[in-house]
Design a protein around this motif. Structure first.
Motif, mmCIF file in Angstrom:
data_model
loop_
_atom_site.group_PDB
_atom_site.id
_atom_site.type_symbol
_atom_site.label_atom_id
_atom_site.label_comp_id
_atom_site.label_asym_id
_atom_site.label_seq_id
_atom_site.Cartn_x
_atom_site.Cartn_y
_atom_site.Cartn_z
ATOM 1 N N VAL A 63 32.875 14.842 67.948
ATOM 2 C CA VAL A 63 31.911 15.948 67.964
ATOM 3 C C VAL A 63 31.400 16.161 66.538
ATOM 4 C CG1 VAL A 63 31.536 18.406 68.396
ATOM 5 C CG2 VAL A 63 33.053 17.093 69.902
ATOM 6 N N VAL A 64 30.093 16.128 66.387
ATOM 7 C CA VAL A 64 29.462 16.400 65.092
ATOM 8 C C VAL A 64 28.586 17.635 65.263
ATOM 9 C CG1 VAL A 64 27.891 15.553 63.317
ATOM 10 C CG2 VAL A 64 29.480 13.964 64.439
ATOM 11 N N LEU A 65 28.748 18.594 64.373
ATOM 12 C CA LEU A 65 28.021 19.860 64.485
ATOM 13 C C LEU A 65 27.197 20.127 63.231
ATOM 14 C CD1 LEU A 65 30.962 22.031 65.879
ATOM 15 C CD2 LEU A 65 29.088 21.014 67.194
ATOM 16 N N THR B 173 34.315 22.367 61.309
ATOM 17 C CA THR B 173 35.471 21.480 61.486
ATOM 18 C C THR B 173 36.394 21.976 62.589
ATOM 19 O OG1 THR B 173 35.392 20.866 59.151
ATOM 20 C CG2 THR B 173 37.440 20.431 60.331
ATOM 21 N N ALA B 174 36.672 23.277 62.585
ATOM 22 C CA ALA B 174 37.631 23.848 63.532
ATOM 23 C C ALA B 174 37.141 23.749 64.974
ATOM 24 C CB ALA B 174 37.909 25.303 63.171
ATOM 25 N N ILE B 175 35.873 24.035 65.205
ATOM 26 C CA ILE B 175 35.351 24.011 66.578
ATOM 27 C C ILE B 175 35.236 22.583 67.087
ATOM 28 C CG2 ILE B 175 33.298 24.494 67.979
ATOM 29 C CD1 ILE B 175 33.044 27.119 66.462
ATOM 30 N N ALA B 176 34.797 21.663 66.246
ATOM 31 C CA ALA B 176 34.737 20.254 66.664
ATOM 32 C C ALA B 176 36.126 19.761 67.053
ATOM 33 C CB ALA B 176 34.163 19.402 65.546
ATOM 34 N N LYS B 177 37.111 20.107 66.256
ATOM 35 C CA LYS B 177 38.492 19.701 66.532
ATOM 36 C C LYS B 177 39.010 20.321 67.823
ATOM 37 C CE LYS B 177 43.153 19.747 64.520
ATOM 38 N NZ LYS B 177 43.984 20.195 63.356
ATOM 39 N N ALA B 178 38.721 21.605 68.036
ATOM 40 C CA ALA B 178 39.184 22.312 69.236
ATOM 41 C C ALA B 178 38.566 21.726 70.509
ATOM 42 C CB ALA B 178 38.867 23.798 69.127
ATOM 43 N N VAL B 179 37.273 21.370 70.439
ATOM 44 C CA VAL B 179 36.591 20.797 71.606
ATOM 45 C C VAL B 179 37.252 19.478 72.010
ATOM 46 C CG1 VAL B 179 34.440 19.729 72.396
ATOM 47 C CG2 VAL B 179 34.373 21.917 71.180
ATOM 48 N N TYR C 223 34.017 22.783 76.129
ATOM 49 C CA TYR C 223 33.274 23.588 75.164
ATOM 50 C C TYR C 223 33.833 25.005 75.090
ATOM 51 C CZ TYR C 223 31.046 25.776 79.212
ATOM 52 O OH TYR C 223 30.820 26.465 80.385
ATOM 53 N N GLN C 224 34.687 25.351 76.016
ATOM 54 C CA GLN C 224 35.230 26.704 76.083
ATOM 55 C C GLN C 224 36.394 26.866 75.102
ATOM 56 O OE1 GLN C 224 35.812 26.594 80.412
ATOM 57 N NE2 GLN C 224 34.278 28.207 80.592
ATOM 58 N N VAL C 225 36.034 27.101 73.863
ATOM 59 C CA VAL C 225 37.025 27.249 72.793
ATOM 60 C C VAL C 225 36.794 28.581 72.088
ATOM 61 C CG1 VAL C 225 37.229 24.755 72.481
ATOM 62 C CG2 VAL C 225 35.554 26.047 71.126
ATOM 63 N N ASP C 226 37.759 28.981 71.270
ATOM 64 C CA ASP C 226 37.661 30.255 70.553
ATOM 65 C C ASP C 226 36.675 30.158 69.393
ATOM 66 O OD1 ASP C 226 39.604 31.358 72.205
ATOM 67 O OD2 ASP C 226 41.252 30.786 70.869
ATOM 68 N N VAL C 227 36.011 31.277 69.115
ATOM 69 C CA VAL C 227 35.137 31.335 67.945
ATOM 70 C C VAL C 227 36.011 31.363 66.697
ATOM 71 C CG1 VAL C 227 33.338 32.560 69.202
ATOM 72 C CG2 VAL C 227 35.049 33.861 67.924
ATOM 73 N N TYR C 228 35.419 30.970 65.595
ATOM 74 C CA TYR C 228 36.158 30.947 64.330
ATOM 75 C C TYR C 228 35.953 32.269 63.603
ATOM 76 C CZ TYR C 228 38.110 29.165 59.980
ATOM 77 O OH TYR C 228 38.895 28.980 58.865
ATOM 78 N N THR C 229 37.047 32.924 63.237
ATOM 79 C CA THR C 229 36.976 34.217 62.565
ATOM 80 C C THR C 229 36.176 34.125 61.267
ATOM 81 O OG1 THR C 229 39.141 34.838 63.453
ATOM 82 C CG2 THR C 229 38.320 36.115 61.596
ATOM 83 N N GLY C 230 35.222 35.032 61.152
ATOM 84 C CA GLY C 230 34.385 35.044 59.954
ATOM 85 C C GLY C 230 33.100 34.264 60.113
#
Length: 251
Positions: A168-170, A209-215, A221-228
């Motif tokens: 995943v590339v964002l 980085t965090a969302i790509a890794k979580a996916v 695609y149903q992953v947690d948002v990153y704080t901040g």
């Protein structure tokens, strides 16, 4: 007896006529209807097609192209750089209908466009098959774009292999600014650029980085948002969702 024979003969002939006219349904490959698909996406964008099928015949093909920011390549705008884009689309659509196949000759001077259009039609036909695919997703790298806002939007490139999300590339866009003003194209649309590597917001870079890794880890695609980085996170998640929708093997 004779009346019964005549009646039976009429019935048989009627059935034979129906088979002759409509064919054996078991030999059909595709469902009737309009099927939408995109090609694989890259830094230059992707092609989108709408294919109308009727009795296993391609009746029409509508083509659009989008750039690497997910913006449609309008003929009146992109034509400044690629004058034959409209002709390429029209010619390819005609060839595909006439050949009743996605496998046609490329348009001279538009090899990249031709390959993307043909691949998009190939995927549309795959989605249209009567016999459902054994996989949920098509293999490839699919580009998804979040909703556009005045502040920007997200773009995701999601690579799938054997029904698994493997990469995943964002990226997230911001308006291009010159002399303190937002740059627009000849159609009055905002010109976008990606946030640079030195964009002064650490949480944004961490969220990418965090969302790509979580996916990849959760395969959804149903992953947690990153704080901040809630706004960027929601855009990233929506872009991944859109990419996965395009990647589906059946419509």
């Amino acid at each position: 007896m004779r009346r019964f024979f005549v009646s039976s003969l009429i019935t048989v002939l009627s059935l034979a006529l129906i088979v002759f006219m409509y064919g054996n349904s078991s030999s059909r490959i595709y469902r009737d209807g309009t099927f939408n698909a995109v090609s694989q996406g890259d830094n230059y964008g992707y092609a989108m097609v709408s294919v109308v099928l009727e009795n296993d015949k391609i009746k029409s093909v509508t083509i659009k192209e989008f750039d690497g920011f997910g913006v449609e390549k309008l003929y009146e705008v992109y034509g400044q750089f690629f004058p034959t884009l409209k002709e390429a689309h029209e010619t390819l659509a005609k060839r595909i209908v006439e050949a009743n196949s996605y496998q046609v000759d490329v348009f001279t001077g538009a090899t990249g466009t031709s390959k993307k259009v043909m691949e998009a039609v190939k995927f549309a036909l795959e989605k249209a098959k009567l016999e459902p695919s054994k996989t949920k997703y098509l293999d490839g790298t699919f580009m998804g774009v979040s909703d556009f806002t005045t502040r920007g939007h997200a773009v995701a490139w999601v690579t799938i292999e054997n029904d698994k999300i493997v990469k995943v590339v964002l990226e997230e866009t911001i308006p291009s600014v010159k002399d303190g003003k937002t740059v627009v194209d000849t159609a009055g649309r905002t010109v976008w650029v990606f946030k640079p590597q030195d964009y002064p917001w650490p949480e944004f870079h961490e969220a990418k980085t965090a969302i790509a890794k979580a996916v990849i880890e959760k395969q959804t695609y149903q992953v947690d948002v990153y704080t901040g980085a809630t706004s960027s996170s929601n855009k990233f998640i929506q872009a991944v969702q859109k990419a996965l929708e395009w990647a589906k093997a059946r419509q």
